[in-house]
Design a protein around this motif. Structure first.
Motif, PDB file in Angstrom:
ATOM      1  N   ALA A  52      22.748 141.361  -7.960  1.00 14.81           N
ATOM      2  CA  ALA A  52      23.893 140.842  -7.146  1.00 14.81           C
ATOM      3  C   ALA A  52      24.285 140.425  -6.079  1.00 14.81           C
ATOM      4  O   ALA A  52      24.481 139.422  -5.648  1.00 14.81           O
ATOM      5  N   ALA A  53      23.098 141.137  -5.269  1.00 14.93           N
ATOM      6  CA  ALA A  53      23.575 141.005  -4.065  1.00 14.93           C
ATOM      7  C   ALA A  53      22.356 139.610  -3.545  1.00 14.93           C
ATOM      8  O   ALA A  53      22.842 138.938  -2.515  1.00 14.93           O
ATOM      9  N   MET A  54      21.546 139.920  -4.376  1.00 17.30           N
ATOM     10  CA  MET A  54      20.659 138.852  -3.873  1.00 17.30           C
ATOM     11  C   MET A  54      21.524 137.320  -4.320  1.00 17.30           C
ATOM     12  O   MET A  54      21.139 135.526  -3.774  1.00 17.30           O
ATOM     13  N   ARG A  55      22.170 137.267  -5.759  1.00 14.01           N
ATOM     14  CA  ARG A  55      22.927 135.820  -6.240  1.00 14.01           C
ATOM     15  C   ARG A  55      23.539 135.419  -5.089  1.00 14.01           C
ATOM     16  O   ARG A  55      23.796 134.479  -4.882  1.00 14.01           O
ATOM     17  N   GLU A  56      24.140 136.632  -4.455  1.00 17.48           N
ATOM     18  CA  GLU A  56      25.701 136.594  -3.493  1.00 17.48           C
ATOM     19  C   GLU A  56      25.014 135.644  -2.423  1.00 17.48           C
ATOM     20  O   GLU A  56      25.782 134.887  -1.594  1.00 17.48           O
ATOM     21  N   ARG A  57      23.591 136.274  -2.363  1.00 13.80           N
ATOM     22  CA  ARG A  57      22.833 135.655  -0.712  1.00 13.80           C
ATOM     23  C   ARG A  57      22.741 134.545  -0.800  1.00 13.80           C
ATOM     24  O   ARG A  57      22.601 133.433  -0.220  1.00 13.80           O
ATOM     25  N   MET A  58      22.555 133.765  -2.177  1.00  8.66           N
ATOM     26  CA  MET A  58      21.760 132.542  -2.548  1.00  8.66           C
ATOM     27  C   MET A  58      23.141 131.345  -2.726  1.00  8.66           C
ATOM     28  O   MET A  58      23.131 130.116  -2.047  1.00  8.66           O
ATOM     29  N   GLN A  59      24.049 131.796  -2.623  1.00  6.63           N
ATOM     30  CA  GLN A  59      25.310 131.419  -2.787  1.00  6.63           C
ATOM     31  C   GLN A  59      25.635 131.172  -1.898  1.00  6.63           C
ATOM     32  O   GLN A  59      26.214 130.074  -0.898  1.00  6.63           O
ATOM     33  N   GLN A  60      25.183 132.020  -0.497  1.00  8.20           N
ATOM     34  CA  GLN A  60      26.606 131.742   0.558  1.00  8.20           C
ATOM     35  C   GLN A  60      25.049 130.779   1.406  1.00  8.20           C
ATOM     36  O   GLN A  60      25.377 129.948   2.433  1.00  8.20           O
ATOM     37  N   ARG A  61      23.457 130.249   1.179  1.00  5.95           N
ATOM     38  CA  ARG A  61      22.705 129.518   1.984  1.00  5.95           C
ATOM     39  C   ARG A  61      23.243 128.164   1.136  1.00  5.95           C
ATOM     40  O   ARG A  61      23.558 127.852   1.695  1.00  5.95           O
ATOM     41  N   ARG A  62      23.817 127.930  -0.104  1.00  9.80           N
ATOM     42  CA  ARG A  62      23.526 126.902  -0.250  1.00  9.80           C
ATOM     43  C   ARG A  62      25.336 126.525  -0.028  1.00  9.80           C
ATOM     44  O   ARG A  62      25.367 125.003   0.229  1.00  9.80           O
TER      45      ARG A  62
ATOM     46  N   GLU B 288       0.768 111.734  -8.244  1.00 10.25           N
ATOM     47  CA  GLU B 288      -0.272 113.024  -7.896  1.00 10.25           C
ATOM     48  C   GLU B 288       0.476 114.144  -7.196  1.00 10.25           C
ATOM     49  O   GLU B 288       1.180 113.836  -6.293  1.00 10.25           O
ATOM     50  N   PRO B 289       0.392 115.174  -8.012  1.00 10.64           N
ATOM     51  CA  PRO B 289       1.606 116.176  -7.158  1.00 10.64           C
ATOM     52  C   PRO B 289       1.081 116.208  -5.516  1.00 10.64           C
ATOM     53  O   PRO B 289      -0.233 116.621  -5.120  1.00 10.64           O
ATOM     54  N   PRO B 290       1.769 116.759  -4.462  1.00  9.51           N
ATOM     55  CA  PRO B 290       1.094 117.068  -3.297  1.00  9.51           C
ATOM     56  C   PRO B 290       0.703 118.358  -3.409  1.00  9.51           C
ATOM     57  O   PRO B 290       0.609 119.690  -4.129  1.00  9.51           O
ATOM     58  N   ALA B 291      -0.548 118.236  -2.092  1.00  8.10           N
ATOM     59  CA  ALA B 291      -2.005 118.919  -2.346  1.00  8.10           C
ATOM     60  C   ALA B 291      -1.061 120.246  -1.924  1.00  8.10           C
ATOM     61  O   ALA B 291      -0.340 120.414  -0.537  1.00  8.10           O
ATOM     62  N   GLY B 292      -1.299 121.444  -2.335  1.00 10.51           N
ATOM     63  CA  GLY B 292      -0.752 123.205  -1.746  1.00 10.51           C
ATOM     64  C   GLY B 292       0.443 123.138  -1.467  1.00 10.51           C
ATOM     65  O   GLY B 292       0.786 123.908  -1.334  1.00 10.51           O
ATOM     66  N   ALA B 293       1.286 122.251  -2.591  1.00 12.31           N
ATOM     67  CA  ALA B 293       2.875 122.457  -2.360  1.00 12.31           C
ATOM     68  C   ALA B 293       3.389 123.721  -3.555  1.00 12.31           C
ATOM     69  O   ALA B 293       2.470 123.727  -4.917  1.00 12.31           O
ATOM     70  N   MET B 294       3.887 124.329  -3.027  1.00 13.64           N
ATOM     71  CA  MET B 294       4.204 125.456  -4.103  1.00 13.64           C
ATOM     72  C   MET B 294       5.469 125.971  -3.612  1.00 13.64           C
ATOM     73  O   MET B 294       5.869 126.291  -2.078  1.00 13.64           O
ATOM     74  N   ARG B 295       6.375 125.684  -4.827  1.00 16.56           N
ATOM     75  CA  ARG B 295       8.052 125.975  -4.177  1.00 16.56           C
ATOM     76  C   ARG B 295       8.354 127.697  -4.739  1.00 16.56           C
ATOM     77  O   ARG B 295       7.980 127.835  -5.409  1.00 16.56           O
ATOM     78  N   VAL B 296       8.717 128.254  -3.470  1.00 16.28           N
ATOM     79  CA  VAL B 296       9.268 129.682  -4.673  1.00 16.28           C
ATOM     80  C   VAL B 296      10.554 130.224  -4.237  1.00 16.28           C
ATOM     81  O   VAL B 296      11.164 130.000  -3.219  1.00 16.28           O
ATOM     82  N   GLY B 297      11.285 129.524  -5.312  1.00 17.96           N
ATOM     83  CA  GLY B 297      12.762 129.185  -5.147  1.00 17.96           C
ATOM     84  C   GLY B 297      13.349 130.953  -5.378  1.00 17.96           C
ATOM     85  O   GLY B 297      12.868 131.995  -7.324  1.00 17.96           O
ATOM     86  N   GLY B 298      14.261 131.558  -5.292  1.00 20.15           N
ATOM     87  CA  GLY B 298      14.870 132.419  -5.381  1.00 20.15           C
ATOM     88  C   GLY B 298      16.098 132.362  -7.006  1.00 20.15           C
ATOM     89  O   GLY B 298      15.671 133.882  -7.715  1.00 20.15           O
ATOM     90  N   SER B 299      16.343 131.263  -7.912  1.00 17.76           N
ATOM     91  CA  SER B 299      16.722 131.864  -8.942  1.00 17.76           C
ATOM     92  C   SER B 299      15.329 131.417  -9.577  1.00 17.76           C
ATOM     93  O   SER B 299      16.160 132.338 -10.824  1.00 17.76           O
ATOM     94  N   GLU B 300      14.613 130.970  -9.636  1.00 17.07           N
ATOM     95  CA  GLU B 300      13.249 131.917 -10.152  1.00 17.07           C
ATOM     96  C   GLU B 300      13.009 132.788 -10.224  1.00 17.07           C
ATOM     97  O   GLU B 300      13.249 133.497 -11.295  1.00 17.07           O
TER      98      GLU B 300
END
Length: 499
Positions: free
Chosen positions: A366-376, A327-339
């Motif tokens: 480009a700035a968003m992808r750079e922030r994504m890479q910094q967080r990873r 069963e999927p977790p109730a109310g779970a929702m993923r908001v991903g930067g790559s998506e």
């Protein structure tokens, strides 16, 4: 050698029989029900999604006038019939005028009498004024007593008052004549508008009584080339309606024909029917050939929005889940930067960006992808902890409804994420005009608030889960977006036991 040929033919017959027997046995074994599942699939495709609200209502004319009688009496004649076209001012019925003609003659006679009385009063006034002048002269010469002058003055004033009373009586009789003439004119019922007679509720010889309220004798539709539909729309849908939205509808009289209209007005007068709240929605309809008639029931669909070329799957694919899947977790929702980064190009495609606007978008991406890479990089080697809202457009946020007392609601988290994402695209948004900025903001809002679901793609005969974001949907298809899902993929919509 006859014997050798017979032996060879016998061997061929034996071999053919063996092959036939093997085929029959293989078919019988292969057709047994072994309980394995067979999947029913559908291909992911691109097409149109049309979001519509269904409602029913009745057709009516733009303006329907009820024509009644303002006087009582016996109907002498009816000049029009059902469906007949009439002109404004045309006589459509007559009431016997004899009584009203007699009243008019009497009123005119009373007026003549009042005018004669006025002439008499004027003559008496002249005589009284002349008598008063004579007696005043005599009184000045002390030839008569002062009491006689007083009597002459009173007689003069009385004569003047009688003239005023006679003049008022004349005005009263004139009003009575005008009223009698008006009642006589009202014995001829005339159409107030150009139109078509929808209903006729009177026959010659019928007595009309208009003492307490005006009886409705005719119903005339002003113009049937333009009509209205009054739809009853549920309160849960009325918030999506706006004036000008296209409407398609059918009527039972023409089952194979579809008519068009558009929303003219969403009225605020709600109706409560057994605790169901509905609002009247007025739809304007062209009816040049006159095929639509007042009172017909219209089964309408109001087009709320239309999306072209979207990636879509059948609704059944979103409902399918293998029996052994967790069963999927109730109310779970993923908001991903790559998506989000992958979805941005599709969001801005309808905006028709120029070179400078596209450059601003590329810079923000480009700035968003750079922030994504910094967080990873920063998260590498650290234990994964719960993400917090406001992590910015570069990271991902897991929202779980009801995570605990005091936890922010999913709506509040979505608003926080939306604000941070809008901040991340501030440069691009500044390059847009007001209309494009509003469209981009709305596309972001829809993306972040969209429902997440799992599709099951058939791969090498096995179901493979594919997380997707579910967008708009109609009665048959739903828009989906997800990494690893592309046009032509086979998704499972159901399964059946092999027979």
């Amino acid at each position: 050698m006859p014997g050798l040929r017979s032996f060879s033919l016998f061997r061929l017959l034996i071999a053919a029989a063996a092959i036939l027997l093997a085929f029959v046995l293989w078919s019988a074994l292969g057709s047994r029900d072994d309980g394995t599942a067979r999947y029913r699939t559908a291909a992911v495709d691109r097409g149109q999604l049309q979001l519509a609200i269904s409602a029913t209502g009745a057709l009516r004319a733009l303006s329907t006038v009820d024509v009644g009688s303002q006087v009582s009496g016996q109907v002498k004649s009816v000049e029009v019939d059902f469906n007949q076209r009439v002109q404004a001012g045309q006589v459509i019925a007559r009431i016997d005028p004899a009584t009203f003609e007699a009243r008019l003659n009497q009123a005119r006679a009373d007026l003549a009498s009042a005018r004669a009385a006025l002439e008499e009063a004027i003559a008496n006034r002249r005589n009284a004024e002349a008598d008063y002048v004579r007696k005043r002269e005599l009184a000045e010469r002390r030839l008569i007593a002062g009491s006689e002058l007083d009597l002459a003055l009173a007689a003069r004033d009385q004569a003047r008052a009688r003239v005023g009373s006679a003049e008022a009586a004349v005005l009263q009789r004139q009003a009575a004549v005008a009223n009698a003439e008006l009642d006589l004119r009202h014995t001829e019922l005339r159409s107030p508008v150009d139109g078509v007679v929808l209903n006729r509720a009177v026959e010659p010889g019928q007595t009309v009584a208009a003492s307490f309220q005006t009886p409705v004798l005719f119903q005339i539709a002003e113009d049937l080339s333009q009509m209205l539909i009054e739809l009853s729309v549920d309160e849960s849908d009325v918030g999506q309606l706006r004036a000008g939205q296209p409407v398609r509808f059918t009527v039972d009289a023409f089952p194979g024909r579809e008519f068009a209209g558009q929303v003219k007005q969403v009225r605020l007068s709600a109706t409560n029917t057994q605790n169901v709240i509905t609002y009247p929605v007025i739809v304007a309809v062209d009816n040049p050939d006159g095929s639509l008639l007042p009172g017909m029931t219209a089964n309408a669909e109001i087009e709320v929005s239309r999306r072209e070329g979207v990636l879509r799957v059948p609704i059944a694919a979103l409902r399918y889940r293998p029996a052994d899947a967790p069963e999927p977790p109730a109310g779970a929702m993923r908001v991903g930067g790559s998506e989000l980064a992958a979805a941005i190009p599709a969001m801005v495609a309808p905006l028709n960006l120029d070179a400078s606007q596209r450059a601003a978008l590329d810079a923000d991406l480009a700035a968003m992808r750079e922030r994504m890479q910094q967080r990873r990089t920063a998260a590498a080697g650290q234990a994964a902890g719960p993400a917090v809202p406001g992590g910015g457009p570069g990271g991902g946020v897991m929202i779980v409804a009801g995570a605990g007392n005091g936890a922010p609601s999913p709506e509040a988290i979505q608003q926080a994420i939306l604000r941070r994402v809008l901040e991340g695209f501030a440069g691009f948004r500044a390059s847009l005009d007001e209309a494009r900025r509003a469209a981009f903001d709305q596309a972001l809002r829809e993306h972040l608030s969209a429902r997440r679901a799992t599709l099951w793609r058939l791969q090498y005969g096995k179901p493979v889960p594919v997380p997707v974001r579910v967008g708009a949907s109609d009665s048959r298809h739903a828009e989906v977006q997800g990494e690893g899902l592309s046009e032509g993929d086979l998704v499972i919509v159901g399964e059946e036991l092999a027979g």
